[in-house]
Design a protein around this motif. Structure first.
Motif, PDB file in Angstrom:
ATOM      1  N   ILE A 214       0.882  -1.444   0.146  1.00  0.00           N
ATOM      2  CA  ILE A 214      -0.150  -0.616  -0.072  1.00  0.00           C
ATOM      3  C   ILE A 214       0.771   1.114  -0.307  1.00  0.00           C
ATOM      4  CG2 ILE A 214      -1.607   0.718   1.149  1.00  0.00           C
ATOM      5  CD1 ILE A 214      -3.086  -1.067   2.363  1.00  0.00           C
ATOM      6  N   GLN A 215       1.838   1.284   1.023  1.00  0.00           N
ATOM      7  CA  GLN A 215       2.748   2.300   0.954  1.00  0.00           C
ATOM      8  C   GLN A 215       3.569   2.390  -0.485  1.00  0.00           C
ATOM      9  OE1 GLN A 215       6.322   1.675   3.266  1.00  0.00           O
ATOM     10  NE2 GLN A 215       5.211   4.545   4.267  1.00  0.00           N
ATOM     11  N   HIS A 216       3.761   1.407  -1.068  1.00  0.00           N
ATOM     12  CA  HIS A 216       4.858   2.155  -2.377  1.00  0.00           C
ATOM     13  C   HIS A 216       3.742   1.981  -3.691  1.00  0.00           C
ATOM     14  CE1 HIS A 216       8.154  -0.198  -0.257  1.00  0.00           C
ATOM     15  NE2 HIS A 216       7.675  -1.017  -0.831  1.00  0.00           N
ATOM     16  N   THR A 217       2.759   2.039  -3.240  1.00  0.00           N
ATOM     17  CA  THR A 217       2.015   2.045  -4.309  1.00  0.00           C
ATOM     18  C   THR A 217       1.252   3.865  -3.854  1.00  0.00           C
ATOM     19  OG1 THR A 217       0.778  -0.131  -4.402  1.00  0.00           O
ATOM     20  CG2 THR A 217      -0.847   0.937  -5.825  1.00  0.00           C
ATOM     21  N   LEU A 218       1.156   3.517  -2.968  1.00  0.00           N
ATOM     22  CA  LEU A 218       0.587   5.479  -2.918  1.00  0.00           C
ATOM     23  C   LEU A 218       1.636   6.574  -3.142  1.00  0.00           C
ATOM     24  CD1 LEU A 218      -1.484   7.658  -1.710  1.00  0.00           C
ATOM     25  CD2 LEU A 218      -0.218   7.231   0.695  1.00  0.00           C
ATOM     26  N   ALA A 219       2.833   5.556  -3.060  1.00  0.00           N
ATOM     27  CA  ALA A 219       4.314   6.950  -3.475  1.00  0.00           C
ATOM     28  C   ALA A 219       4.147   6.527  -4.844  1.00  0.00           C
ATOM     29  CB  ALA A 219       5.481   5.654  -2.934  1.00  0.00           C
ATOM     30  N   ARG A 220       4.042   5.436  -5.947  1.00  0.00           N
ATOM     31  CA  ARG A 220       4.142   5.402  -7.368  1.00  0.00           C
ATOM     32  C   ARG A 220       3.098   6.503  -7.874  1.00  0.00           C
ATOM     33  NH1 ARG A 220       5.926   1.655 -10.902  1.00  0.00           N
ATOM     34  NH2 ARG A 220       7.578   1.498  -9.367  1.00  0.00           N
ATOM     35  N   TYR A 221       1.994   6.291  -7.111  1.00  0.00           N
ATOM     36  CA  TYR A 221       0.896   7.186  -7.417  1.00  0.00           C
ATOM     37  C   TYR A 221       1.124   8.543  -7.354  1.00  0.00           C
ATOM     38  CZ  TYR A 221      -4.485   8.749  -8.766  1.00  0.00           C
ATOM     39  OH  TYR A 221      -5.075   9.140  -8.348  1.00  0.00           O
ATOM     40  N   MET A 222       1.786   9.041  -6.738  1.00  0.00           N
ATOM     41  CA  MET A 222       1.593  10.575  -6.124  1.00  0.00           C
ATOM     42  C   MET A 222       2.913  10.818  -6.877  1.00  0.00           C
ATOM     43  SD  MET A 222       2.126  10.673  -1.678  1.00  0.00           S
ATOM     44  CE  MET A 222       0.598  11.218  -0.945  1.00  0.00           C
ATOM     45  N   ARG A 223       3.754  10.211  -7.426  1.00  0.00           N
ATOM     46  CA  ARG A 223       4.861  10.567  -8.640  1.00  0.00           C
ATOM     47  C   ARG A 223       3.891  10.610 -10.077  1.00  0.00           C
ATOM     48  NH1 ARG A 223       8.672  13.342  -8.503  1.00  0.00           N
ATOM     49  NH2 ARG A 223       9.533  12.011 -10.224  1.00  0.00           N
ATOM     50  N   LYS A 224       3.328   9.365 -10.041  1.00  0.00           N
ATOM     51  CA  LYS A 224       2.472  10.152 -11.026  1.00  0.00           C
ATOM     52  C   LYS A 224       1.545  11.039 -11.147  1.00  0.00           C
ATOM     53  CE  LYS A 224       1.511   4.543 -12.645  1.00  0.00           C
ATOM     54  NZ  LYS A 224       1.104   4.081 -12.397  1.00  0.00           N
ATOM     55  N   GLN A 225       1.188  11.813 -10.038  1.00  0.00           N
ATOM     56  CA  GLN A 225       0.700  13.257 -10.159  1.00  0.00           C
ATOM     57  C   GLN A 225       1.567  14.355 -10.029  1.00  0.00           C
ATOM     58  OE1 GLN A 225      -2.575  13.016 -10.103  1.00  0.00           O
ATOM     59  NE2 GLN A 225      -2.612  10.820 -11.166  1.00  0.00           N
ATOM     60  N   ARG A 226       2.855  13.709 -10.135  1.00  0.00           N
ATOM     61  CA  ARG A 226       3.863  14.986 -10.059  1.00  0.00           C
ATOM     62  C   ARG A 226       4.077  15.761  -8.882  1.00  0.00           C
ATOM     63  NH1 ARG A 226       5.706  12.638 -14.385  1.00  0.00           N
ATOM     64  NH2 ARG A 226       4.399  12.834 -16.897  1.00  0.00           N
ATOM     65  N   VAL A 227       4.023  14.995  -7.633  1.00  0.00           N
ATOM     66  CA  VAL A 227       4.084  15.649  -6.911  1.00  0.00           C
ATOM     67  C   VAL A 227       5.308  15.446  -6.691  1.00  0.00           C
ATOM     68  CG1 VAL A 227       3.992  15.627  -4.027  1.00  0.00           C
ATOM     69  CG2 VAL A 227       2.300  14.377  -5.765  1.00  0.00           C
ATOM     70  N   ASP A 228       6.487  16.848  -6.019  1.00  0.00           N
ATOM     71  CA  ASP A 228       8.270  16.330  -5.715  1.00  0.00           C
ATOM     72  C   ASP A 228       8.218  15.152  -4.382  1.00  0.00           C
ATOM     73  OD1 ASP A 228      10.452  18.360  -5.900  1.00  0.00           O
ATOM     74  OD2 ASP A 228      10.386  17.753  -4.057  1.00  0.00           O
ATOM     75  N   LEU A 229       9.466  14.666  -5.207  1.00  0.00           N
ATOM     76  CA  LEU A 229      10.015  13.680  -4.331  1.00  0.00           C
ATOM     77  C   LEU A 229      10.357  14.212  -2.941  1.00  0.00           C
ATOM     78  CD1 LEU A 229      12.670  11.746  -6.549  1.00  0.00           C
ATOM     79  CD2 LEU A 229      10.641  10.933  -5.854  1.00  0.00           C
ATOM     80  N   GLU A 230      11.087  15.188  -2.396  1.00  0.00           N
ATOM     81  CA  GLU A 230      10.966  15.585  -1.240  1.00  0.00           C
ATOM     82  C   GLU A 230       9.799  15.537  -0.793  1.00  0.00           C
ATOM     83  OE1 GLU A 230      14.115  18.715   0.884  1.00  0.00           O
ATOM     84  OE2 GLU A 230      13.681  19.080  -1.102  1.00  0.00           O
ATOM     85  N   GLU A 231       8.030  16.061  -1.011  1.00  0.00           N
ATOM     86  CA  GLU A 231       7.711  16.794  -0.296  1.00  0.00           C
ATOM     87  C   GLU A 231       7.033  15.301  -0.280  1.00  0.00           C
ATOM     88  OE1 GLU A 231       2.788  17.769  -1.026  1.00  0.00           O
ATOM     89  OE2 GLU A 231       4.639  19.006  -2.053  1.00  0.00           O
ATOM     90  N   ILE A 232       7.138  13.917  -1.272  1.00  0.00           N
ATOM     91  CA  ILE A 232       7.026  12.953  -0.492  1.00  0.00           C
ATOM     92  C   ILE A 232       7.374  12.256   0.360  1.00  0.00           C
ATOM     93  CG2 ILE A 232       6.239  10.322  -1.583  1.00  0.00           C
ATOM     94  CD1 ILE A 232       6.189  11.486  -4.435  1.00  0.00           C
ATOM     95  N   GLY A 233       8.489  12.421   0.492  1.00  0.00           N
ATOM     96  CA  GLY A 233       9.420  11.305   1.466  1.00  0.00           C
ATOM     97  C   GLY A 233       9.124  12.133   3.051  1.00  0.00           C
ATOM     98  N   ILE A 234       8.573  13.250   2.815  1.00  0.00           N
ATOM     99  CA  ILE A 234       8.178  13.873   4.383  1.00  0.00           C
ATOM    100  C   ILE A 234       6.830  13.631   4.801  1.00  0.00           C
ATOM    101  CG2 ILE A 234       7.823  16.079   5.677  1.00  0.00           C
ATOM    102  CD1 ILE A 234       9.772  17.533   3.637  1.00  0.00           C
ATOM    103  N   TYR A 235       6.242  12.896   3.457  1.00  0.00           N
ATOM    104  CA  TYR A 235       4.418  12.519   3.870  1.00  0.00           C
ATOM    105  C   TYR A 235       5.089  10.990   4.214  1.00  0.00           C
ATOM    106  CZ  TYR A 235      -0.402  11.563   3.224  1.00  0.00           C
ATOM    107  OH  TYR A 235      -1.023  11.708   3.673  1.00  0.00           O
ATOM    108  N   LEU A 236       5.679  10.502   3.361  1.00  0.00           N
ATOM    109  CA  LEU A 236       6.098   8.961   4.683  1.00  0.00           C
ATOM    110  C   LEU A 236       6.834   9.155   5.015  1.00  0.00           C
ATOM    111  CD1 LEU A 236       6.428   7.472   0.953  1.00  0.00           C
ATOM    112  CD2 LEU A 236       4.085   7.998   2.083  1.00  0.00           C
ATOM    113  N   GLY A 237       7.323  10.206   5.857  1.00  0.00           N
ATOM    114  CA  GLY A 237       8.348   9.518   6.768  1.00  0.00           C
ATOM    115  C   GLY A 237       9.437   9.444   6.880  1.00  0.00           C
ATOM    116  N   HIS A 238      10.091   9.554   5.311  1.00  0.00           N
ATOM    117  CA  HIS A 238      11.390   9.137   4.775  1.00  0.00           C
ATOM    118  C   HIS A 238      12.355  10.614   4.413  1.00  0.00           C
ATOM    119  CE1 HIS A 238       9.295   5.646   2.656  1.00  0.00           C
ATOM    120  NE2 HIS A 238       9.279   5.525   3.756  1.00  0.00           N
TER     121      HIS A 238
END
Length: 332
Positions: A251-275
């Motif tokens: 689920i975590q991997h799939t959500l992260a991949r979906y966010m990237r497809k939505q052009r969300v910045d990698l740094e923002e995704i990292g903070i959202y996922l706790g990385h």
């Protein structure tokens, strides 16, 4: 040394309370303090003790303020010559890095010790995912196979937050601030670690699920908090017949991949996922401060879109209406 220490702390007035704080000058002093206050209490204390001995042996009484990149390069080369891998060197240095960062936060040192990372990038990028990626249709099939309300709530939280399951099983209702629309995944009294439990904005599609939670643990079964839900989720995956051995990591991997497809910045995704690295001195952290209205807004919007897409494919559960079965659904 004392005068510089007090100046770096911006001490004005009576310095006597600050004189009780003995500044840590050498690597050995730093590691001694870290061991007494932090490292020996870790589950990995035995490994930390070995790292401490190696660091003290190799760096001796070297002053932290005098250390440069060449010192670490030579340290790496000496250990490699002894047959140790770069990955092992990196793990040893992580003990020094964590000790220095902790000392800086506690104002026992005033200058950040920059400890390089030697783990090969190629190795990091080739790390295997802990769970297979899923399509939104497959996630919908798994959710439809869920029967227990507590597991349904847990999965709904996961598809919104992308958090570690342990963080959600530890979560209590008081960590949710509906007025500020924030969900603090770090329980009261728990010290923040590198495995981040961030403060997340609450997606609009999640809010109905958490508005009327009773006090205490969020995920309970028969009124009691649960320690794990892997078996129940595996059963739902099996019943879904998607043909993949999916788990909570999926689920975590799939959500992260979906966010990237939505052009969300990698740094923002990292903070959202706790990385992400929540260094208070960085501009990135200032951009994403929880009190800002646009805090992690792109991740929040992507998570909402992700859930709505999954909901298009569910035949049983209506993810936009807590615990509601879709009209016309007939149990097979």
């Amino acid at each position: 040394e004392w005068m510089r220490f007090l100046m770096d702390l911006n001490v004005t007035g009576d310095p006597r309370p600050y004189l009780k704080k003995k500044p840590l000058v050498t690597v050995a002093a730093l590691l001694d303090d870290a061991w007494d206050t932090y490292l020996k209490h870790l589950p990995s204390a035995e490994a930390a003790l070995i790292a401490r001995h190696i660091l003290e042996r190799e760096f001796g009484d070297k002053r932290m303020s005098a250390m440069v990149l060449q010192d670490f390069d030579q340290f790496r080369d000496r250990l490699k010559a002894q047959g140790l891998s770069v990955g092992y060197v990196s793990r040893i240095l992580s003990v020094l890095r964590a000790s220095a960062n902790r000392a800086l936060k506690n104002k026992k040192i005033t200058v950040r010790l920059e400890v390089p990372e030697y783990q090969p990038r190629s190795k990091k990028t080739k790390l295997k995912k802990k769970g297979p990626l899923l399509e939104t249709r497959e996630l919908a099939a798994i959710i439809d196979a869920i029967g227990a309300p507590h597991l349904l709530l847990l999965v709904v939280l996961l598809i919104h937050c992308g958090a570690r399951v342990g963080a959600l099983l530890d979560a209590i209702a008081s960590m949710i601030d509906l007025q500020q629309s924030l969900f603090d995944l770090n329980p009261p009294g728990r010290e923040a670690t590198n495995k981040g439990r961030p403060v997340l904005p609450i997606p609009t599609t999640l809010r109905p699920w958490i508005e009327d939670l009773p006090d205490g643990p969020i995920i309970t079964y028969r009124g009691v908090a649960i320690a794990e839900a892997d078996t129940a989720f595996s059963n739902a995956v099996r019943l879904s017949k998607i043909g993949k051995k999916a788990n909570f990591y999926s689920i975590q991997h799939t959500l992260a991949r979906y966010m990237r497809k939505q052009r969300v910045d990698l740094e923002e995704i990292g903070i959202y996922l706790g990385h992400g690295n929540h260094n208070p001195e960085t501009e990135t952290t200032l951009i994403y401060c929880p009190w800002e209205p646009d805090y992690l807004i792109n991740c929040k919007k992507a998570a909402e879109k992700f859930v709505r897409e999954i909901n298009r494919y569910t035949g049983k559960w209506d993810l936009l209406k807590p615990y509601a079965v879709k009209p016309g659904y007939v149990e097979k």
